[in-house]
Design an enzyme around this catalytic site. Structure first.
Site, mmCIF file in Angstrom:
data_model
loop_
_atom_site.group_PDB
_atom_site.id
_atom_site.type_symbol
_atom_site.label_atom_id
_atom_site.label_comp_id
_atom_site.label_asym_id
_atom_site.label_seq_id
_atom_site.Cartn_x
_atom_site.Cartn_y
_atom_site.Cartn_z
ATOM 1 N N THR A 1 52.786 -0.536 2.322
ATOM 2 C CA THR A 1 51.334 -0.542 2.457
ATOM 3 C C THR A 1 50.803 -1.924 2.081
ATOM 4 O O THR A 1 51.560 -2.890 2.050
ATOM 5 C CB THR A 1 50.725 0.601 1.598
ATOM 6 O OG1 THR A 1 49.340 0.726 1.893
ATOM 7 C CG2 THR A 1 50.893 0.341 0.107
ATOM 8 N N ASN A 2 49.512 -2.036 1.802
ATOM 9 C CA ASN A 2 48.926 -3.311 1.374
ATOM 10 C C ASN A 2 47.873 -3.026 0.304
ATOM 11 O O ASN A 2 47.647 -1.873 -0.053
ATOM 12 C CB ASN A 2 48.336 -4.056 2.575
ATOM 13 C CG ASN A 2 47.287 -3.227 3.278
ATOM 14 O OD1 ASN A 2 46.232 -2.932 2.731
ATOM 15 N ND2 ASN A 2 47.594 -2.808 4.510
ATOM 16 N N HIS A 3 47.228 -4.093 -0.171
ATOM 17 C CA HIS A 3 46.347 -3.959 -1.338
ATOM 18 C C HIS A 3 44.917 -3.525 -1.011
ATOM 19 O O HIS A 3 44.054 -3.563 -1.881
ATOM 20 C CB HIS A 3 46.295 -5.282 -2.098
ATOM 21 C CG HIS A 3 47.570 -5.625 -2.788
ATOM 22 N ND1 HIS A 3 48.081 -4.860 -3.804
ATOM 23 C CD2 HIS A 3 48.439 -6.637 -2.596
ATOM 24 C CE1 HIS A 3 49.219 -5.403 -4.223
ATOM 25 N NE2 HIS A 3 49.455 -6.469 -3.495
ATOM 26 N N SER A 4 44.637 -3.155 0.224
ATOM 27 C CA SER A 4 43.261 -2.784 0.574
ATOM 28 C C SER A 4 42.753 -1.643 -0.319
ATOM 29 O O SER A 4 43.424 -0.628 -0.496
ATOM 30 C CB SER A 4 43.200 -2.341 2.041
ATOM 31 O OG SER A 4 41.932 -1.794 2.321
ATOM 32 N N ALA B 1 42.717 -2.320 6.767
ATOM 33 C CA ALA B 1 43.850 -3.246 6.766
ATOM 34 C C ALA B 1 45.048 -2.488 7.328
ATOM 35 O O ALA B 1 45.741 -1.766 6.611
ATOM 36 C CB ALA B 1 44.131 -3.738 5.356
#
Ligand code: CTP
Ligand code: CA
Length: 226
Positions: free
Chosen positions: A33-36, A100
């Site tokens: 995943t990502n930091h959104s 994101a």
């Protein structure tokens, strides 16, 4: 600052917003995943509601509660987000892609937990559908489409390229490393790019930036009708 912006500016308008990260499973216990944080997209949804719009919010997994009054569709993967957007984009006047989205997903999702083995692990990835590019290609007359670009270098050049390549009307460009901007922050500093102008937006709350973005979309729509 929220009630300050209560208005009828978007009365009768349908606004579709995507928010948050996507998650791509690797096996039953792991994902990419990502930091959104989802804050920008959820602030936009609240702002659109306060301006009188009918709001659909399609969101990846976040630690936020959907604003009361939105039609809410939680999703996990980029493909699920793509399918949910496709199901709702036809009737939308304004579409804002604040999510994101993961660019790639693992080619194989292991049915069983991947066991620890050698010193290196290779995972093959395949590209996810580009939702914004798809929307740009299938744009309805009068629809205004807004994307985001979060960059760590060459902000305006990269954002300009995204505006053109994805055939959208607007890109909100923000630099990940600027203080007062970024994933977890409650504020943002951005530049709004459209086909004929660049509008710098000074540091403000994500809600206030949401109002600014929606007003910009409204202005583009009004221009298009003239
Ligand atoms: N986007 C999308 N679907 C994807 C990837 C991105 O809809 N599969 C959207 C994002 O929601 C955002 C915009 O495209 O509104 C720009 O995302 P970004 O990650 O900055 O651009 P990419 O085209 O993926 O390019 P890169 O990650 O290489 O900078
Ligand atoms: Ca990307």
């Amino acid at each position: 600052d929220r009630f300050f912006h209560r208005s009828d500016l978007l009365k009768g308008k349908r606004v579709l917003i995507t928010a948050g990260p996507t998650q791509e499973a690797l096996d039953p216990v792991r994902y990419l995943t990502n930091h959104s944080s989802g804050k920008m997209g959820y602030s936009l949804a609240q702002a659109a509601l306060d301006m009188g719009a009918e709001v659909t919010l399609i969101s990846g997994p976040v630690q936020l509660t959907a604003p009361k009054g939105v039609r809410f569709y939680p999703v996990t993967t980029a493909k699920e987000m793509f399918d949910a957007v496709c199901a709702h984009c036809d009737t939308a006047d304004f579409i804002i892609k604040a999510a994101a989205v993961g660019d790639y997903r693992p080619l194989y999702v292991s049915e069983q937990k991947i066991k620890k083995g050698g010193e290196r692990l290779h995972v093959e990835f395949v590209k996810n559908p580009d939702i914004l590019a798809y929307l740009g290609e299938h744009k309805r007359p009068h629809q205004i489409i807004c994307g985001f670009a979060m960059e760590t270098q060459n902000l305006l050049e990269n954002a300009q390229a995204k505006l053109e390549n994805k055939h959208c009307d607007m890109i909100v460009a923000n630099d990940l490393h600027t203080e007062g901007a970024g994933f977890q922050s409650d504020t943002n500093i951005a530049t709004i790019l459209d086909r004929s102008s660049r509008t710098p937006c000074p540091k403000m709350s994500k809600y206030a930036l949401g109002v600014t973005i929606l007003k910009h979309m409204l202005a583009l729509r009004t221009q298009g009708e003239q």
